[in-house]
Design an enzyme around this catalytic site. Structure first.
Site, PDB file in Angstrom:
ATOM      1  N   TRP A   1      28.122   8.015  -3.450  1.00 61.07           N
ATOM      2  CA  TRP A   1      28.379   6.639  -2.995  1.00 61.07           C
ATOM      3  C   TRP A   1      27.299   5.645  -3.377  1.00 61.07           C
ATOM      4  CZ3 TRP A   1      24.168   6.074   0.067  1.00 61.07           C
ATOM      5  CH2 TRP A   1      23.720   7.186   0.795  1.00 61.07           C
ATOM      6  N   ASN A   2      26.165   6.111  -3.869  1.00 61.62           N
ATOM      7  CA  ASN A   2      25.068   5.152  -4.005  1.00 61.62           C
ATOM      8  C   ASN A   2      25.204   4.200  -5.189  1.00 61.62           C
ATOM      9  OD1 ASN A   2      24.589   7.605  -5.336  1.00 61.62           O
ATOM     10  ND2 ASN A   2      22.460   7.063  -5.650  1.00 61.62           N
TER      11      ASN A   2
ATOM     12  N   LYS B   1      36.728  11.970  -9.010  1.00 62.22           N
ATOM     13  CA  LYS B   1      36.822  11.970  -7.540  1.00 62.22           C
ATOM     14  C   LYS B   1      35.618  11.194  -7.029  1.00 62.22           C
ATOM     15  CE  LYS B   1      35.720  13.677  -3.937  1.00 62.22           C
ATOM     16  NZ  LYS B   1      35.153  12.804  -2.866  1.00 62.22           N
TER      17      LYS B   1
ATOM     18  N   GLY C   1      25.055  13.990  -6.877  1.00 63.45           N
ATOM     19  CA  GLY C   1      25.091  14.001  -5.417  1.00 63.45           C
ATOM     20  C   GLY C   1      23.949  14.820  -4.867  1.00 63.45           C
TER      21      GLY C   1
ATOM     22  N   GLU D   1      23.251  16.098 -11.377  1.00 68.94           N
ATOM     23  CA  GLU D   1      22.084  15.271 -11.087  1.00 68.94           C
ATOM     24  C   GLU D   1      21.990  15.216  -9.568  1.00 68.94           C
ATOM     25  OE1 GLU D   1      20.061  12.863  -9.650  1.00 68.94           O
ATOM     26  OE2 GLU D   1      21.352  11.267 -10.410  1.00 68.94           O
ATOM     27  N   LEU D   2      20.911  15.793  -9.038  1.00 65.33           N
ATOM     28  CA  LEU D   2      20.904  16.146  -7.612  1.00 65.33           C
ATOM     29  C   LEU D   2      19.784  15.537  -6.783  1.00 65.33           C
ATOM     30  CD1 LEU D   2      21.665  19.936  -8.175  1.00 65.33           C
ATOM     31  CD2 LEU D   2      23.292  18.084  -7.800  1.00 65.33           C
TER      32      LEU D   2
ATOM     33  N   CYS E   1      18.627   8.191  -6.162  1.00 66.86           N
ATOM     34  CA  CYS E   1      18.157   9.541  -6.436  1.00 66.86           C
ATOM     35  C   CYS E   1      16.715   9.514  -6.929  1.00 66.86           C
ATOM     36  CB  CYS E   1      19.074  10.189  -7.456  1.00 66.86           C
ATOM     37  SG  CYS E   1      19.412   9.122  -8.851  1.00 66.86           S
TER      38      CYS E   1
ATOM     39  N   GLU F   1      14.874  15.132   0.955  1.00 64.48           N
ATOM     40  CA  GLU F   1      15.365  13.826   0.515  1.00 64.48           C
ATOM     41  C   GLU F   1      15.978  13.087   1.708  1.00 64.48           C
ATOM     42  OE1 GLU F   1      18.876  13.571  -2.166  1.00 64.48           O
ATOM     43  OE2 GLU F   1      17.634  12.266  -3.406  1.00 64.48           O
TER      44      GLU F   1
HETATM   45  P1  NAI Z   1      27.489  14.859  -1.383  1.00 68.22           P
HETATM   46  O1  NAI Z   1      26.635  15.406  -2.437  1.00 68.22           O
HETATM   47  O2  NAI Z   1      28.010  15.797  -0.360  1.00 68.22           O
HETATM   48  O3  NAI Z   1      28.732  14.100  -2.018  1.00 68.22           O
HETATM   49  C1  NAI Z   1      28.802  13.683  -3.354  1.00 68.22           C
HETATM   50  C2  NAI Z   1      30.228  13.828  -3.826  1.00 68.22           C
HETATM   51  O4  NAI Z   1      30.618  15.198  -3.764  1.00 68.22           O
HETATM   52  C3  NAI Z   1      31.269  13.068  -3.001  1.00 68.22           C
HETATM   53  O5  NAI Z   1      32.261  12.559  -3.861  1.00 68.22           O
HETATM   54  C4  NAI Z   1      31.835  14.159  -2.119  1.00 68.22           C
HETATM   55  O6  NAI Z   1      33.133  13.891  -1.653  1.00 68.22           O
HETATM   56  C5  NAI Z   1      31.838  15.339  -3.059  1.00 68.22           C
HETATM   57  N1  NAI Z   1      31.841  16.653  -2.397  1.00 68.22           N
HETATM   58  C6  NAI Z   1      31.301  16.983  -1.198  1.00 68.22           C
HETATM   59  N2  NAI Z   1      31.474  18.288  -0.942  1.00 68.22           N
HETATM   60  C7  NAI Z   1      32.132  18.805  -2.009  1.00 68.22           C
HETATM   61  C8  NAI Z   1      32.599  20.111  -2.344  1.00 68.22           C
HETATM   62  N3  NAI Z   1      32.404  21.148  -1.541  1.00 68.22           N
HETATM   63  N4  NAI Z   1      33.228  20.293  -3.529  1.00 68.22           N
HETATM   64  C9  NAI Z   1      33.412  19.256  -4.358  1.00 68.22           C
HETATM   65  N5  NAI Z   1      33.018  18.011  -4.090  1.00 68.22           N
HETATM   66  C10 NAI Z   1      32.375  17.772  -2.933  1.00 68.22           C
HETATM   67  O7  NAI Z   1      26.706  13.678  -0.718  1.00 68.22           O
HETATM   68  P2  NAI Z   1      27.029  12.869   0.614  1.00 68.22           P
HETATM   69  O8  NAI Z   1      27.670  13.707   1.665  1.00 68.22           O
HETATM   70  O9  NAI Z   1      27.715  11.634   0.226  1.00 68.22           O
HETATM   71  O10 NAI Z   1      25.542  12.557   1.052  1.00 68.22           O
HETATM   72  C11 NAI Z   1      24.753  13.588   1.613  1.00 68.22           C
HETATM   73  C12 NAI Z   1      23.333  13.465   1.148  1.00 68.22           C
HETATM   74  O11 NAI Z   1      23.245  13.643  -0.241  1.00 68.22           O
HETATM   75  C13 NAI Z   1      22.723  12.120   1.389  1.00 68.22           C
HETATM   76  O12 NAI Z   1      22.230  12.033   2.681  1.00 68.22           O
HETATM   77  C14 NAI Z   1      21.662  12.038   0.347  1.00 68.22           C
HETATM   78  O13 NAI Z   1      20.481  12.631   0.825  1.00 68.22           O
HETATM   79  C15 NAI Z   1      22.189  12.882  -0.772  1.00 68.22           C
HETATM   80  N6  NAI Z   1      22.727  12.099  -1.882  1.00 68.22           N
HETATM   81  C16 NAI Z   1      22.077  12.144  -3.057  1.00 68.22           C
HETATM   82  C17 NAI Z   1      22.539  11.415  -4.121  1.00 68.22           C
HETATM   83  C18 NAI Z   1      21.830  11.435  -5.417  1.00 68.22           C
HETATM   84  O14 NAI Z   1      22.155  10.677  -6.335  1.00 68.22           O
HETATM   85  N7  NAI Z   1      20.849  12.245  -5.574  1.00 68.22           N
HETATM   86  C19 NAI Z   1      23.724  10.568  -4.033  1.00 68.22           C
HETATM   87  C20 NAI Z   1      24.357  10.613  -2.734  1.00 68.22           C
HETATM   88  C21 NAI Z   1      23.855  11.356  -1.723  1.00 68.22           C
END
Ligand code: NAI
Ligand code: MG
Length: 499
Positions: free
Chosen positions: A158-159, A182, A235, A257-258, A291, A392
């Site tokens: 979402w960021n 997605k 994510g 990219e995590l 990130c 993070e």
């Molecule tokens: P997330 O990593 O869980 O979600 C990112 C994407 O993955 C979303 O589209 C979500 O619907 C999808 N997703 C979630 N679980 C999945 C699964 N099991 N299989 C396939 N797709 C899946 O991140 P979320 O919940 O939005 O945020 C959680 C934490 O992640 C945040 O608090 C932050 O610390 C971190 N984050 C890091 C980012 C980065 O660019 N490094 C970006 C966003 C969040």
């Protein structure tokens, strides 16, 4: 919100060139983080929708106009898309601000800049050259071709929804793949608006599809679908690991990219005013929800107190409030769970015994209204072993850690599981090169922070990711190599031995 009727704006999925409801007919609300209220309804996609989208993408990959397009024509389509994005950049920026809480001041420029990814990879589409391999076998001709993988599944956080989509979509299409995207359940609207531009560009139906919904309901089926060749993910590392495991079952490629816990390192020979700004842009820009956030500020002991004082004085002037207002400098946190998570980490830090020198709470300024705002927060007295220094947070929360010398700065800088980025502030050239060599990070900035370009590889060391995005080389992440052998011999030689 449709202000005329007061009703929520309704979005649809984009599959096979059609706007459709989710198979279940269900929807969920998308919120405006500045008001804390819903403004749009997003289709709640599931495995059935994903299957439809993947099949459409597979069909578009194998039949119809797309595979027949020459690379030059594909490139021209991508460049046309870039032009249309540039035209619509203000509109896209406003959607992103409403749904995500990003600043219009930043997004206006970012959505326009996004067009560059489509120009760049559009230009690269017809420059993907195989080679003629010198043959060590008589009467043979051997050459390589780079071919697309097939259907790419992109999973977006979402960021920075549109920009992170561009990083995947532009090279994937330039390479001749098709895609199912997605987006995050918190910020789906901008991508669905973007699909209207895809539609206008004239891509054949099924080349780009969007299924909105939740991770387990729409993300997992995309990762598991047997017709998906690769998953491109940005994510959290926790979700990245789950996706990697699921992709392994299908022996699928992944790029990830995590995120990180990037050190922003200030030496006592730095240009101090610039370093203060660098620290600010590392952690308070985009409300720390990036990130590459420089969430650990390493300051050399000899200047520590004086530096922190100037940093706090500067950070105190940050204007919070309506992200649509061009004066605002720190906007809301994008979603309610993230808002709660940031506050939880503030409590964790306090319980670990840090000193709060700025903020440290939810923002209650009148200009923040009912939005999900957290005060820009600075903690000193942080030890690198504390959770606030290791995990993070993804919010406007800075952990300041003192260090003695180069050696200790390198040791602390590298002592996290992540390795996405690092910043170094120094006027000493030897020191700049040394730090750039020794820091374990995919990107190192010296006397700047948060510079990112379509031209330059981006990605993580260690738990920050797999593979790279941006730049010329990474288009290979969307291609596979075929080696072709052609015999010019008049007769097939002895068939019982290897040729
Ligand atoms: P997330 O990593 O869980 O979600 C990112 C994407 O993955 C979303 O589209 C979500 O619907 C999808 N997703 C979630 N679980 C999945 C699964 N099991 N299989 C396939 N797709 C899946 O991140 P979320 O919940 O939005 O945020 C959680 C934490 O992640 C945040 O608090 C932050 O610390 C971190 N984050 C890091 C980012 C980065 O660019 N490094 C970006 C966003 C969040
Ligand atoms: Mg939203």
């Amino acid at each position: 919100m449709d202000t005329a009727t007061g009703s929520l704006i309704q979005y649809k999925l984009y599959i096979d060139g059609q706007w459709v409801d989710s198979a279940s007919g269900q929807q969920f609300e998308s919120y405006n983080p500045y008001t804390g209220k819903p403004w749009a309804l997003i289709p709640r996609g599931n495995a059935e929708d994903v299957d439809r989208a993947v099949r459409a993408a597979r069909k578009a990959f194998t039949t119809g106009e797309w595979p027949k397009l020459t690379p030059s024509k594909r490139g021209a389509l991508l460049r046309k898309l870039g032009d249309l994005i540039a035209d619509k950049s203000k509109y896209l920026a406003e959607i992103e601000v409403r749904d995500n809480g990003k600043l219009l001041a930043e997004m206006g420029a970012q959505t326009a800049y996004m067009a560059q990814w489509y120009y760049y990879y559009g230009g690269l589409a017809d420059k993907i050259e195989g080679s003629v391999i010198p043959s060590d076998k008589p009467d043979t001709f051997n050459y390589t071709r780079f071919e697309p993988l097939g259907v790419i599944g992109a999973i977006i956080p979402w960021n920075s929804p549109l920009l992170l989509t561009a990083w995947k979509l532009a090279p994937a299409l330039a390479a001749g793949n098709t895609m199912v995207i997605k987006p995050s359940e918190y910020t789906s609207a901008s991508l669905l608006e973007f699909m209207k531009i895809i539609e206008q560009t004239g891509f054949p139906a099924g080349v780009v599809n969007v299924v909105t919904g939740f991770g387990p309901e729409a993300g997992t089926p995309l990762v598991e679908h047997p017709l998906v060749a690769k998953i491109a993910f940005t994510g959290s590392d926790v979700t990245g690991q789950k996706i990697y495991e699921a992709a392994a079952k299908g022996l699928k490629r992944v790029s990830m990219e995590l995120g990180g816990k990037s050190p922003n390192i200030v030496f006592d020979d730095a240009e101090i005013d610039n370093a203060v700004k660098g620290a600010i842009s590392g952690i308070f820009a985009a409300t720390g929800q990036t990130c590459i956030a420089g969430s650990r500020l390493l300051v050399q002991q000899s200047i520590h107190d004086q530096f922190v004082e100037r940093l706090v004085a500067f950070a105190k002037t940050a204007r919070m409030g309506d992200p649509m207002s061009l004066d605002t400098q720190v906007g809301p946190v994008t979603n309610l769970p993230q808002f709660n998570k940031v506050l939880k980490y503030i409590d964790i830090a306090k319980s670990e015994g840090v000193r709060t020198v700025l903020g440290g709470a939810k923002a209650t300024r009148p200009e923040c209204g009912d939005g999900w705002f957290v005060e820009p927060t600075i903690f000193t007295g942080v030890k690198n072993s504390m959770r606030i220094a290791q995990e993070e947070v993804f919010g406007p929360v800075l952990a300041v850690i003192p260090f003695r010398d180069e050696e200790e700065a390198i040791a602390i800088g590298n002592d996290v599981v992540f390795g996405l980025a690092a910043g170094v502030w120094t006027q000493n050239m030897r020191r700049a090169f040394l730090m750039a060599d020794k820091l374990q990070a995919g990107t190192v900035w010296v006397n700047t922070y948060r510079a990112v370009s379509f031209l330059s590889p981006f990605g993580g060391y260690k738990r920050s990711g797999l593979g790279r995005e941006n730049g010329q080389e990474m288009i290979k992440e969307y291609l596979q190599t075929k080696s072709v052998w052609i015999s010019t011999a008049k007769e097939v030689p002895n068939p019982f031995i290897m040729r």
